[in-house]
Design an enzyme around this catalytic site. Structure first.
Site, PDB file in Angstrom:
ATOM      1  N   GLU A   1       3.415  -4.940  -2.222  1.00 33.86           N
ATOM      2  CA  GLU A   1       4.171  -5.069  -0.964  1.00 33.86           C
ATOM      3  C   GLU A   1       3.421  -5.940   0.052  1.00 33.86           C
ATOM      4  OE1 GLU A   1       7.327  -3.689   0.489  1.00 33.86           O
ATOM      5  OE2 GLU A   1       7.648  -4.012  -1.632  1.00 33.86           O
TER       6      GLU A   1
ATOM      7  N   TYR B   1       4.631  -0.490   6.187  1.00 35.72           N
ATOM      8  CA  TYR B   1       3.845  -0.052   5.015  1.00 35.72           C
ATOM      9  C   TYR B   1       3.014  -1.211   4.462  1.00 35.72           C
ATOM     10  CZ  TYR B   1       2.850   1.129   0.126  1.00 35.72           C
ATOM     11  OH  TYR B   1       2.224   1.325  -1.095  1.00 35.72           O
TER      12      TYR B   1
ATOM     13  N   SER C   1      -1.254  -2.783  -2.785  1.00 33.60           N
ATOM     14  CA  SER C   1       0.136  -2.856  -3.260  1.00 33.60           C
ATOM     15  C   SER C   1       0.683  -4.276  -3.242  1.00 33.60           C
ATOM     16  CB  SER C   1       1.005  -1.983  -2.339  1.00 33.60           C
ATOM     17  OG  SER C   1       2.366  -2.272  -2.521  1.00 33.60           O
TER      18      SER C   1
END
Ligand code: NAP
Ligand code: F7E
Length: 339
Positions: free
Chosen positions: A135, A157, A133
């Site tokens: 992120e 996460y 991701s």
């Protein structure tokens, strides 16, 4: 004989689009589904009647080994995760177990079932895709972000995804496994979970338009994301797995929009002036925000021939139209009360 794919996260947004794509290519598709009476599994079976289900959980090593032994897949797509960033602060350990350690368990299941030892070769093995991701970039050190941009995750996460990403690289290097990571930027669709901001906004605008709500409460309107269409992105997953050499790729549109611009576009698509309805709420801000993310997808374009086809405006219009139609039938999806 048809190639066989095993997808974890089959009940999620990407699982459904990937399954449809692979079925269209003639694959035999298996989905790993968890839980004793998981209502999302029965919903998935209705949408994807040609997908075969195998029980298993990313928290349970034995169940993953059994699933791989039973399905004998050519390709495994690990899309299962706790994927909602705010939940990762509230349940950080569970997020680490599912989103991070789940990758280790899936890789081990493949390694054990295919009898791979150190220094093995990738020929004739199960090919593995990991859902990494954007992120992981978090507080970005450069814009746009490439495959070489440093990671600085800003949530449990993002940290768990970085673990899974490095572990995938490590299994490739240690065991010669065909293991790749797609570093995907935000991708959305009418099947997006109602807790994520795009769907929260498309549902919010549709509810207000139909007289079912009077306001929409949101957090940080200044955050910027590179939003694309999930249907385009699952094609990149498949292309990465077919490639001649296992490598990681950044997948995104290369264009950023703010949450404010998303709201403007969605309310305009519903024929509404957003400023009359949107209320900002400090409680919806995150402990540590990712201010901006923007992909540089040049490598994927050059080496995989991948590019996105749905623009931001088309995506927003697609989601608002779908939610207007859905709510008109009397069905209103639950946002799990996260928002
Ligand atoms: P999603 O809709 O939230 O789906 C997550 C899936 O993970 C669900 O099918 C869920 O199954 C499953 N799952 C949760 N806990 C599990 C467990 N313990 N064992 C097995 N499966 C479990 O996510 P998505 O948007 O499709 O994203 C797919 C993947 O890409 C995720 O790994 C996500 O982190 C990653 N990703 C997404 C984006 C994006 O913008 N969408 C961007 C980059 C990366 P249940 O139905 O049983 O809960
Ligand atoms: O937030 C802001 C929020 O929850 C986007 C996941 O698929 O993509 C997703 O993660 C932005 C953030 O997605 C609200 O602060 C404002 O800046 O839709 P989101 P995300 O956190 O970017 C990445 C690539 C993944 O890998 C993840 O799995 O929108 N925002 N107001 C809000 N966000 C939400 N959810 N709700 C609000 O009310």
């Amino acid at each position: 004989m048809a190639r066989r794919a095993l997808i974890t996260g089959i009940t999620g947004q990407d699982g459904s689009y990937l399954a449809e794509h692979l079925l269209g290519l003639g694959y035999e598709v298996w989905g790993l589904a968890r839980g004793q009476a998981n209502p999302r599994v029965s919903r998935m079976r209705k949408l994807l009647s040609d997908v075969q289900v195998v029980r298993g959980d990313l928290l349970d090593q034995g169940s993953l080994i059994s699933a791989v032994e039973r399905v004998q897949p050519d390709e495994v797509y690990n899309l299962g995760a706790i994927s909602f960033v705010p939940m990762s602060w509230e349940q950080a350990e569970l997020t680490a177990e599912v989103t991070g350690m789940g990758v280790l368990r899936m890789l081990e299941a493949i390694r054990v079932c295919s009898g791979v030892s150190r220094g093995g070769s990738s020929s004739g093995q199960i090919r593995f895709y990991q859902a990494s991701s954007s992120e992981m970039f978090g507080q970005v050190s450069e814009t746009p972000q490439t495959e070489r941009t440093a990671f600085h995750p800003r949530s449990p996460y993002g940290v768990a995804k970085a673990y899974g990403h490095f572990l995938t690289q490590n299994y490739r290097e240690s065991y010669g496994m065909f293991a790749v990571s797609g570093i995907l930027f935000n991708h959305e669709s009418p099947r997006r979970g109602a807790e994520f901001v795009t769907r929260k906004v498309s549902l919010g605008a549709a509810r207000i338009k139909l007289g079912l709500a009077t306001e929409l409460r949101l957090g940080n309107l200044e955050a910027r994301r590179d939003w694309g269409f999930a249907g385009d992105y699952v094609k990149a997953m498949h292309l990465m797995v077919q490639s001649g050499r296992p490598e990681d790729y950044v997948i995104g549109t290369g264009r950023m929009k703010s949450v404010r611009e998303l709201v403007e576009a969605a309310f305009a698509a519903a024929g509404l002036d957003w400023e009359r309805y949107v209320v900002t709420d400090q409680a919806l801000h995150r402990p540590a925000e990712v201010d901006l993310l923007c992909a540089d997808p040049k490598k994927a374009r050059a080496q995989l021939g991948w590019e996105p086809h749905v623009s931001f405006d088309e995506l927003v219009a697609m989601m608002v139209d779908a939610d207007l139609r859905l709510l008109s039938t009397g069905h209103d999806p639950d946002d799990g009360s996260w928002s």
